[in-house]
Design a protein around this motif. Structure first.
Motif, PDB file in Angstrom:
ATOM      1  N   ILE A   1      -1.003  -2.126  10.198  1.00 22.47           N
ATOM      2  CA  ILE A   1      -1.188  -0.725   9.812  1.00 22.47           C
ATOM      3  C   ILE A   1      -1.895  -0.648   8.468  1.00 22.47           C
ATOM      4  O   ILE A   1      -2.744   0.214   8.243  1.00 22.47           O
ATOM      5  N   GLY A   2      -1.571  -1.573   7.565  1.00 19.96           N
ATOM      6  CA  GLY A   2      -2.248  -1.608   6.268  1.00 19.96           C
ATOM      7  C   GLY A   2      -3.737  -1.827   6.434  1.00 19.96           C
ATOM      8  O   GLY A   2      -4.559  -1.062   5.903  1.00 19.96           O
TER       9      GLY A   2
ATOM     10  N   GLN B   1      -5.842   1.068   7.568  1.00 24.14           N
ATOM     11  CA  GLN B   1      -6.220   2.127   6.619  1.00 24.14           C
ATOM     12  C   GLN B   1      -7.543   1.788   5.926  1.00 24.14           C
ATOM     13  O   GLN B   1      -8.189   2.657   5.348  1.00 24.14           O
TER      14      GLN B   1
ATOM     15  N   GLY C   1      -8.466   0.889  12.597  1.00 26.88           N
ATOM     16  CA  GLY C   1      -7.662   2.101  12.614  1.00 26.88           C
ATOM     17  C   GLY C   1      -7.673   2.743  14.001  1.00 26.88           C
ATOM     18  O   GLY C   1      -6.633   3.107  14.541  1.00 26.88           O
TER      19      GLY C   1
ATOM     20  N   SER D   1      -4.173   6.826   1.771  1.00 26.93           N
ATOM     21  CA  SER D   1      -4.076   5.873   2.888  1.00 26.93           C
ATOM     22  C   SER D   1      -4.560   4.496   2.461  1.00 26.93           C
ATOM     23  O   SER D   1      -3.966   3.470   2.812  1.00 26.93           O
ATOM     24  N   GLU D   2      -5.646   4.468   1.694  1.00 25.79           N
ATOM     25  CA  GLU D   2      -6.169   3.181   1.209  1.00 25.79           C
ATOM     26  C   GLU D   2      -5.154   2.473   0.311  1.00 25.79           C
ATOM     27  O   GLU D   2      -4.950   1.264   0.415  1.00 25.79           O
TER      28      GLU D   2
ATOM     29  N   GLY E   1      -2.310   1.349   2.438  1.00 30.77           N
ATOM     30  CA  GLY E   1      -2.818   0.253   3.268  1.00 30.77           C
ATOM     31  C   GLY E   1      -2.905  -1.033   2.467  1.00 30.77           C
ATOM     32  O   GLY E   1      -2.388  -2.082   2.878  1.00 30.77           O
TER      33      GLY E   1
ATOM     34  N   GLN F   1       0.266  -2.899   1.754  1.00 36.06           N
ATOM     35  CA  GLN F   1       0.881  -3.735   2.802  1.00 36.06           C
ATOM     36  C   GLN F   1       0.351  -5.163   2.744  1.00 36.06           C
ATOM     37  O   GLN F   1       0.948  -6.079   3.291  1.00 36.06           O
TER      38      GLN F   1
ATOM     39  N   LEU G   1      -0.806   7.789   8.736  1.00 35.97           N
ATOM     40  CA  LEU G   1      -0.986   6.333   8.670  1.00 35.97           C
ATOM     41  C   LEU G   1      -0.806   5.626  10.002  1.00 35.97           C
ATOM     42  O   LEU G   1      -1.492   4.649  10.275  1.00 35.97           O
TER      43      LEU G   1
ATOM     44  N   ARG H   1      -2.490   8.271  12.986  1.00 38.03           N
ATOM     45  CA  ARG H   1      -3.862   8.502  12.567  1.00 38.03           C
ATOM     46  C   ARG H   1      -4.507   9.636  13.375  1.00 38.03           C
ATOM     47  O   ARG H   1      -5.571   9.488  13.947  1.00 38.03           O
TER      48      ARG H   1
END
Lengths: 205, 205
Positions: free
Chosen positions: A114-115, A118, A124, B111-112, B115, B118, B174, B177
């Motif tokens: 999921i990371g 993004q 995505g 989101s970045e 992301g 993670q 996330l 989406r």
């Protein structure tokens, strides 16, 4: 194609569905054991006894393969039952989901997927289309049964239920980044079904 | 230190708090306008008229700076009011949150950030400690007021409420989406407060 990693019949003999299943199995296993960076077309082709060309043909990227492999590999663990008791069924499914992420170790690779999703629009899309939206549809099917039986109130928003059950778990894992365990599942279900507000009509309220 | 980008008094004269505020302002602006990759110590030192050494001293990484800058920059927009009407206050705050992510354009950089968090444990810690957990604490404060006033039921789990309100928005952004807009806010609040289940005692149920 070295072919020594997985026993197989002569080159080109395996039906496409069988090759696809082997590739998804290998990708799912490598994802869970070693994380997303280990899922490369080279590695998975070798492990599945397939060719890199086949993988390039079937998946736009290793991330897309990883997302589909995770969906396929988790389908059985995350199955929805219908015992006729919605709260019990949701709690059982969410407990299985939390266990998959925690004790079964899927938390790290799923967070990585999921990371990365993004930061890479194509991944995505693949994550969303190959995992997240199909899983939401499975949850909706179970919730529609409950709605049609009159277990849910008029005008209930089933997608909001999905956000407030599974989305709540992702919130702890991805956004808050705090530990959680399966005791979360019944609390999520209880509050999603019965609400947090004190009921006006409650005795003593 | 080129010093030509931001007007300032002589070198070394600005109080630390002022430098810190300029750096956070610059980092927040660059994050929102250009995204996480543009937030580098070089760029932000230049824009804030500070030195890279100062930034290295105060933040472990550009990502940690970006997370703190986003917290500082969004604090006013995401403020919690207490009008005495919990549902209205939660709806107003969540509407502001959704607007910040959508019309105000914070969705992509946030989101970045999440992301990248993670994939980079240090950024993960910074995001969690500098943004996500402090924001949860602000939400808890407002929810505790409601609980103490008797607006919430006995044994309510305030953290689950946070997951089922703000976590639900992050889930759409996330994990699923999918596009969403501020019409989501009242639906989240209504279902979190009143539940999805049909009430046994409801007339006609």
């Amino acid at each position: 194609m070295t072919g020594h990693q997985a026993p197989r019949r002569g080159r080109g003999r395996r039906p496409a569905a069988e090759v696809r299943a082997s590739v998804l199995e290998a990708a799912g296993r490598v994802l869970l054991e070693e994380g997303l960076p280990a899922v490369t077309f080279d590695r998975i082709a070798r492990e599945a006894g397939s060719s890199k060309m086949t993988l390039y043909k079937w998946w736009p990227s290793p991330g897309a393969l990883a997302a589909e492999a995770y969906f396929a590999g988790s389908e059985e663990a995350l199955d929805f039952h219908d015992s006729g008791d919605l709260a019990a069924d949701l709690t059982a499914q969410l407990t299985a989901f939390v266990r998959l992420l925690t004790v079964a170790g899927a938390g790290r690779p799923v967070s990585e997927l999921i990371g990365a999703a993004q930061l890479d629009p194509e991944l995505g899309r693949a994550w969303s289309e190959s995992y997240a939206l199909p899983r939401r549809e499975l949850a909706r099917v179970r919730l529609r049964i409950a709605r049609d039986r009159g277990e849910l109130r008029e005008g209930v928003d089933l997608d909001v239920m999905v956000d407030q059950l599974w989305g709540a778990v992702y919130h702890r894992m991805l956004v808050l980044r705090v530990p959680f365990d399966e005791t979360l599942a019944p609390r999520l279900v209880d509050q999603a079904l019965h609400g947090a507000a004190r009921r006006e009509a409650e005795p003593g309220a």
